[in-house]
Design a protein around this motif. Sequence first.
Motif, PDB file in Angstrom:
ATOM      1  N   GLY A  47      86.337 -30.721  94.688  1.00 38.20           N
ATOM      2  CA  GLY A  47      85.141 -29.892  94.583  1.00 38.20           C
ATOM      3  C   GLY A  47      83.979 -30.584  95.278  1.00 38.20           C
ATOM      4  O   GLY A  47      84.078 -31.732  95.719  1.00 38.20           O
ATOM      5  N   ALA A  48      82.849 -29.871  95.390  1.00 39.73           N
ATOM      6  CA  ALA A  48      81.673 -30.445  96.025  1.00 39.73           C
ATOM      7  C   ALA A  48      80.410 -29.810  95.456  1.00 39.73           C
ATOM      8  O   ALA A  48      80.433 -28.677  94.964  1.00 39.73           O
ATOM      9  CB  ALA A  48      81.719 -30.241  97.540  1.00 39.73           C
ATOM     10  N   LEU A  49      79.310 -30.549  95.544  1.00 38.71           N
ATOM     11  CA  LEU A  49      77.990 -30.069  95.182  1.00 38.71           C
ATOM     12  C   LEU A  49      77.140 -30.165  96.437  1.00 38.71           C
ATOM     13  O   LEU A  49      76.984 -31.246  97.005  1.00 38.71           O
ATOM     14  CB  LEU A  49      77.413 -30.920  94.056  1.00 38.71           C
ATOM     15  N   LEU A  50      76.614 -29.031  96.890  1.00 37.62           N
ATOM     16  CA  LEU A  50      75.812 -29.002  98.103  1.00 37.62           C
ATOM     17  C   LEU A  50      74.362 -29.344  97.784  1.00 37.62           C
ATOM     18  O   LEU A  50      73.915 -29.190  96.641  1.00 37.62           O
ATOM     19  CB  LEU A  50      75.909 -27.627  98.754  1.00 37.62           C
ATOM     20  N   PRO A  51      73.597 -29.797  98.772  1.00 36.62           N
ATOM     21  CA  PRO A  51      72.206 -30.204  98.527  1.00 36.62           C
ATOM     22  C   PRO A  51      71.335 -29.100  97.931  1.00 36.62           C
ATOM     23  O   PRO A  51      70.393 -29.387  97.210  1.00 36.62           O
ATOM     24  CB  PRO A  51      71.692 -30.597  99.914  1.00 36.62           C
ATOM     25  N   ASP A  52      71.660 -27.850  98.203  1.00 41.66           N
ATOM     26  CA  ASP A  52      70.852 -26.748  97.662  1.00 41.66           C
ATOM     27  C   ASP A  52      71.281 -26.338  96.257  1.00 41.66           C
ATOM     28  O   ASP A  52      70.770 -25.373  95.703  1.00 41.66           O
ATOM     29  CB  ASP A  52      70.878 -25.546  98.596  1.00 41.66           C
ATOM     30  N   GLY A  53      72.247 -27.060  95.666  1.00 35.96           N
ATOM     31  CA  GLY A  53      72.685 -26.791  94.308  1.00 35.96           C
ATOM     32  C   GLY A  53      73.914 -25.910  94.199  1.00 35.96           C
ATOM     33  O   GLY A  53      74.454 -25.734  93.110  1.00 35.96           O
TER      34      GLY A  53
END
Length: 70
Positions: A47-53
């Motif tokens: 999974g990942a968390l992008l800078p914009d949330g």
Amino acid sequence: MCTHRNSCPSSDRSGRSDSDTAHIVAAHPEQGWYLLCDGAIAFDDTGALLPDGRVIAPHRAPGEHLSIAA
């Protein structure tokens, strides 16, 4: 944000392919996450968390499961 030769991929992505080209700038394998040069956080579970949330859910192959040590 990043200083590697090829420009960083944009963190504005919907899938996994761009995160495969981003470089790791801070590694925390003991905690299961990595900070990428595009500002995203990639997790060991894919999974990942992008800078914009925004969140990219883990994308394991069918039949693949976590092994838990006893």
